[in-house]
Design an enzyme around this catalytic site. Structure first.
Site, PDB file in Angstrom:
ATOM      1  N   HIS A  76       8.595  44.755   9.894  1.00 51.00           N
ATOM      2  CA  HIS A  76       9.434  44.964   8.716  1.00 51.00           C
ATOM      3  C   HIS A  76      10.738  44.165   8.840  1.00 51.00           C
ATOM      4  CE1 HIS A  76      11.483  46.865   5.379  1.00 51.00           C
ATOM      5  NE2 HIS A  76      12.436  47.283   6.197  1.00 51.00           N
ATOM      6  N   ASP A  79       9.998  40.535   8.310  1.00 47.89           N
ATOM      7  CA  ASP A  79       9.707  40.290   6.899  1.00 47.89           C
ATOM      8  C   ASP A  79      10.997  40.248   6.089  1.00 47.89           C
ATOM      9  OD1 ASP A  79       7.998  40.165   4.477  1.00 47.89           O
ATOM     10  OD2 ASP A  79       8.791  42.179   4.135  1.00 47.89           O
TER      11      ASP A  79
END
Length: 110
Positions: A76, A79
């Protein structure tokens, strides 16, 4: 909290602040406040630099033989890191377009 979790949260925090600055830059640009828009992009770049330093530290750790466990949290963070860089690049282009439009608008009015 271990190293990868802490690093992930530090990356997320840095890029979250950068993303907020980028969104503010777009708002200033839409209002024709281009100097302030670019100041916000500079602010975002400083936050992105902080996130990038943490990212590089992890790469260096792994390349020196330390085991880096990839977690959902880390994915995460990565990203968010990459999409914020992309958003920053698109924002540069959007500001330039708004500047051109504003310039053309002023030319038509004269």
């Amino acid at each position: 909290m271990d190293g990868i979790e802490l690093a992930s949260f530090e990356i997320i925090s840095s890029v979250g602040a950068a993303r907020s600055s980028i969104m503010e830059a777009m708002q200033f640009a839409r209002q024709g406040q281009f100097k302030r828009a670019y100041e916000k992009i500079d602010e975002a770049n400083a936050y992105l630099s902080d996130g990038h330093k943490k990212h590089v530290e992890l790469i260096q750790k792994e390349s020196s033989g330390d085991q880096i466990t990839v977690t959902i949290l880390f994915m995460h963070a990565e990203d968010q890191f990459m999409t914020t860089y992309s958003l920053r690049d698109v924002t540069y282009e959007m500001i330039a377009i708004w500047e051109e439009l504003k310039s053309e608008e002023r030319s038509r009015v004269k």
